[in-house]
Design a protein around this motif. Structure first.
Motif, PDB file in Angstrom:
ATOM      1  N   UNK A   1       0.817  -1.212   0.000  1.00 36.96           N
ATOM      2  CA  UNK A   1       0.000   0.000   0.000  1.00 36.96           C
ATOM      3  C   UNK A   1       0.848   1.258   0.000  1.00 36.96           C
ATOM      4  N   UNK A   2       2.033   1.190   0.613  1.00 39.22           N
ATOM      5  CA  UNK A   2       2.954   2.317   0.551  1.00 39.22           C
ATOM      6  C   UNK A   2       3.413   2.581  -0.870  1.00 39.22           C
ATOM      7  N   UNK A   3       3.682   1.502  -1.614  1.00 38.36           N
ATOM      8  CA  UNK A   3       4.091   1.652  -3.002  1.00 38.36           C
ATOM      9  C   UNK A   3       2.968   2.233  -3.850  1.00 38.36           C
ATOM     10  N   UNK A   4       1.765   1.732  -3.665  1.00 42.19           N
ATOM     11  CA  UNK A   4       0.617   2.270  -4.408  1.00 42.19           C
ATOM     12  C   UNK A   4       0.455   3.759  -4.112  1.00 42.19           C
ATOM     13  N   UNK A   5       0.539   4.133  -2.839  1.00 48.95           N
ATOM     14  CA  UNK A   5       0.397   5.548  -2.467  1.00 48.95           C
ATOM     15  C   UNK A   5       1.534   6.383  -3.036  1.00 48.95           C
TER      16      UNK A   5
END
Length: 146
Positions: free
Chosen positions: A77-81
């Motif tokens: 989710x950090x990468x997506x954000x």
């Protein structure tokens, strides 16, 4: 160094993490990665704590699995954000203006990239691009309400 600022009304505190990578694009991308990755890892920790309390037992294996899940979810989710924040900033720089269309385009590109990286079919990539654009635009409009 992290710092916190509390507004005068009854609202949640705003936490800004300052990391200078030497480039505004990288600064925003890393900031988005860290903030959302931390939120995601915290969500997993809270869920797993609930399950341990419900079961009434904690083992070394449970803790190891929880840490693995926290790292996996936080990184995903950090990468997506990070990709979304970077795309939105890139759209702002390319278009030369700051408005809701940057969120729309950034969300659509992010949805398509994440979907394509997951080896989804062409139709699924298009659906995810539409969903990403719609969610990002809705979030941007919600920010205008406050």
């Amino acid at each position: 160094m992290p710092y916190s600022r509390f507004s005068g009304s009854l609202s949640s505190p705003k936490v800004d993490v300052v990391i200078d990578m030497g480039n505004p694009f990288l600064n925003r991308t890393v900031d988005g990665f860290l903030k959302i990755g931390t939120v995601s890892a915290s969500r997993v920790a809270a869920e797993e704590t609930y399950h341990c309390i419900k079961r009434g037992s904690v083992s070394k294996h449970n803790i190891q699995e929880t840490l693995k899940k926290m790292c996996k979810e936080g990184a995903y989710w950090g990468t997506v954000a990070g990709v979304y924040v970077g795309m939105e900033y890139g759209m702002e720089r390319i278009r030369g203006t700051y408005d809701w269309k940057n969120a729309l385009l950034g969300g659509a590109v992010t949805g398509a990239l994440v979907s394509a990286a997951s080896n989804n079919s062409r139709d699924k990539v298009i659906i995810d691009a539409i969903t990403g654009g719609a969610v990002a635009t809705a979030a941007e409009f919600l920010n205008y309400l406050t």
